[in-house]
Design a protein around this motif. Structure first.
Motif, PDB file in Angstrom:
ATOM      1  N   TYR A 167       0.842  -1.196   0.000  1.00 54.71           N
ATOM      2  CA  TYR A 167       0.000   0.000   0.000  1.00 54.71           C
ATOM      3  C   TYR A 167       0.878   1.248   0.000  1.00 54.71           C
ATOM      4  CZ  TYR A 167      -4.186  -2.795   1.094  1.00 54.71           C
ATOM      5  OH  TYR A 167      -5.227  -3.691   1.065  1.00 54.71           O
ATOM      6  N   SER A 168       0.415   2.272  -0.713  1.00 57.55           N
ATOM      7  CA  SER A 168       1.185   3.518  -0.807  1.00 57.55           C
ATOM      8  C   SER A 168       0.879   4.435   0.367  1.00 57.55           C
ATOM      9  CB  SER A 168       0.846   4.242  -2.113  1.00 57.55           C
ATOM     10  OG  SER A 168      -0.458   4.817  -2.029  1.00 57.55           O
ATOM     11  N   ASN A 169       1.680   5.490   0.486  1.00 62.15           N
ATOM     12  CA  ASN A 169       1.434   6.499   1.525  1.00 62.15           C
ATOM     13  C   ASN A 169       0.157   7.286   1.275  1.00 62.15           C
ATOM     14  OD1 ASN A 169       3.668   5.891   3.072  1.00 62.15           O
ATOM     15  ND2 ASN A 169       5.001   7.270   1.926  1.00 62.15           N
ATOM     16  N   LYS A 170      -0.335   7.226   0.069  1.00 60.51           N
ATOM     17  CA  LYS A 170      -1.629   7.849  -0.203  1.00 60.51           C
ATOM     18  C   LYS A 170      -2.743   7.054   0.456  1.00 60.51           C
ATOM     19  CE  LYS A 170      -4.572   9.570  -3.943  1.00 60.51           C
ATOM     20  NZ  LYS A 170      -4.719   9.736  -5.409  1.00 60.51           N
ATOM     21  N   GLN A 171      -2.525   5.747   0.622  1.00 59.95           N
ATOM     22  CA  GLN A 171      -3.561   4.868   1.153  1.00 59.95           C
ATOM     23  C   GLN A 171      -3.501   4.702   2.665  1.00 59.95           C
ATOM     24  OE1 GLN A 171      -2.190   1.752  -1.641  1.00 59.95           O
ATOM     25  NE2 GLN A 171      -4.362   1.429  -2.113  1.00 59.95           N
ATOM     26  N   ILE A 172      -2.278   4.641   3.236  1.00 62.36           N
ATOM     27  CA  ILE A 172      -2.190   4.251   4.651  1.00 62.36           C
ATOM     28  C   ILE A 172      -0.975   4.867   5.328  1.00 62.36           C
ATOM     29  CG2 ILE A 172      -0.784   2.149   4.363  1.00 62.36           C
ATOM     30  CD1 ILE A 172      -2.899   0.795   6.298  1.00 62.36           C
ATOM     31  N   SER A 214      11.128  -2.044   7.564  1.00 61.94           N
ATOM     32  CA  SER A 214      11.754  -3.267   7.056  1.00 61.94           C
ATOM     33  C   SER A 214      10.848  -3.981   6.055  1.00 61.94           C
ATOM     34  CB  SER A 214      12.110  -4.212   8.214  1.00 61.94           C
ATOM     35  OG  SER A 214      10.946  -4.786   8.789  1.00 61.94           O
ATOM     36  N   HIS A 215       9.549  -3.684   6.101  1.00 63.78           N
ATOM     37  CA  HIS A 215       8.590  -4.300   5.186  1.00 63.78           C
ATOM     38  C   HIS A 215       8.287  -3.405   3.985  1.00 63.78           C
ATOM     39  CE1 HIS A 215       7.800  -7.684   7.856  1.00 63.78           C
ATOM     40  NE2 HIS A 215       7.811  -6.810   8.849  1.00 63.78           N
ATOM     41  N   ASN A 216       8.443  -2.113   4.159  1.00 62.53           N
ATOM     42  CA  ASN A 216       8.288  -1.155   3.060  1.00 62.53           C
ATOM     43  C   ASN A 216       9.049   0.104   3.470  1.00 62.53           C
ATOM     44  OD1 ASN A 216       7.474   0.954   1.350  1.00 62.53           O
ATOM     45  ND2 ASN A 216       5.423   0.093   1.055  1.00 62.53           N
TER      46      ASN A 216
END
Length: 378
Positions: A167-172, A214-216
């Motif tokens: 998921y992008s920073n626009k989403q979450i 570490s995951h994104n």
């Protein structure tokens, strides 16, 4: 931390996050490293008690928010809601990492529904392993004292970061822990509270950030202000973490007669705005003074958002609106967005239960049109 570096690190430019709202950063005269998010807290997973959520957020709720011009929702979650444990007994450290995949799936579906309508979602641990600003649930350890609690805290954020890795920073975004503070007695709602030592808060926030990233590596992380959300956290200014303030000052107005604030609600002095309450004078100028540290943080490149704000239903409505316009207009002057606590309920624009206003019927709900208009203005 310079704003340019913060934006680059958090990926807000490439993610295309909207700075929606009546006031742009340029118009407001202040550039904020976090978007001008405007919206609501949703309480689907707020209560630690298991069971069906008959008042959960609906597709219509998200549609109405988007249609009314809002772009943000925050989900304050109690972690016991998405783990498996014997609810007839106190929760144990062995239970805390026993994730309930069905409930985790349900939360992801809720995020997807909000995203479908263009709403950014902030996931927040309102009750984290070993800490909650509210009493009423027996924790097996203390987040601010016990290494085992801290390791569980990081594991929870690792799980969520992995679940939303694509998921992008626009989403979450990820709001680490709600209103951190110390308390003499974790089970006493009225016991004395104070700030977490800055070095300790830094350690916990930094390790959580590293776990999430570490995951994104572009995941966007926010930390609530210290001392029940009131105080800026200078100890993490150099980290790629936004900060979340509160819009409840003074509590004389925002929490008039609230039973979790006043041991005897009848002792609460009648609020006015502006004017004198309990021997103290309040006005828009006192609001500006209260937010000075947050405004300075924004000017120094720290992203700031007001993750909670609003007023308990007992405050006279006209007093509430007069005070609240001062609060959110001061924030808007520095492009600091807000999230009303809540959407439907005692603080909300729908079904608040206030007794001194004329509601508008809205698809079977009672709409506070004056409050909605005020929120849309900023």
């Amino acid at each position: 931390m310079q704003r340019r570096n913060f934006i680059k690190a958090t990926g807000l430019v490439t993610a295309g996050v909207s700075m929606a709202g009546t006031l742009s950063a340029t118009q407001a005269g202040t550039s904020n490293a976090l978007p001008h998010w405007r919206g609501f807290n949703l309480l689907d997973y707020f209560n630690p008690g298991k069971g069906s959520n008959s008042n959960g957020s609906t597709e219509e709720d998200f549609k109405w928010m988007a249609d009314w011009g809002f772009n943000f929702v925050r989900f304050p979650m109690a972690y016991p809601r998405y783990i498996k444990y014997d609810t007839s007994k106190d929760i144990t450290p062995d239970d805390v990492l026993n994730f309930d995949e069905k409930e985790v799936d349900n939360i992801q579906q809720l995020v997807d529904k909000a995203n479908k309508h263009g709403l950014h979602v902030s996931l927040n641990l309102h009750r984290a392993p070993g800490f909650c600003v509210n009493a009423g649930f027996n924790e097996p350890y203390n987040l601010w004292q016990d290494n085992e609690a801290q390791e569980a805290f990081y594991a929870h954020w690792g799980m969520w970061a992995k679940r939303f890795a694509s998921y992008s920073n626009k989403q979450i975004s990820f709001d680490l822990v709600n209103e951190p503070c110390t308390r003499e007695d974790m089970n006493d709602q009225f016991s004395q509270r104070g700030p977490i030592p800055g070095s300790l808060y830094r350690k916990v926030a930094k390790t959580a950030l590293e776990t999430i990233r570490s995951h994104n590596p572009n995941h966007l992380v926010v930390a609530d202000g210290n001392n029940v959300g009131a105080d800026v956290i200078p100890e993490i200014f150099d980290l790629e973490i936004g900060q979340s303030c509160r819009g409840y000052y003074p509590h004389y107005v925002s929490h008039y007669r609230a039973p979790w604030v006043w041991e005897n609600p009848d002792d609460a002095p009648m609020p006015v705005w502006p004017g004198e309450i309990d021997g103290q004078k309040f006005s828009r100028e006192t609001i500006v003074e209260f937010y000075k540290p947050w405004i300075e943080a924004v000017k120094n490149g720290v992203g700031v958002h007001c993750g909670e704000c609003g007023c308990w239903r007992e405050t006279p409505h006209e007093v509430f609106l007069s005070w609240f316009e001062d609060v959110i207009s001061v924030l808007a002057d520095h492009n600091i967005g807000f999230a009303l606590w809540n959407f439907r309920g005692d603080f909300g624009i729908l079904d608040s239960g206030r007794k001194d206003i004329e509601y508008e019927d809205w698809h079977g709900h009672k709409l506070d049109r004056k409050l909605l208009a005020l929120l849309q203005k900023y």
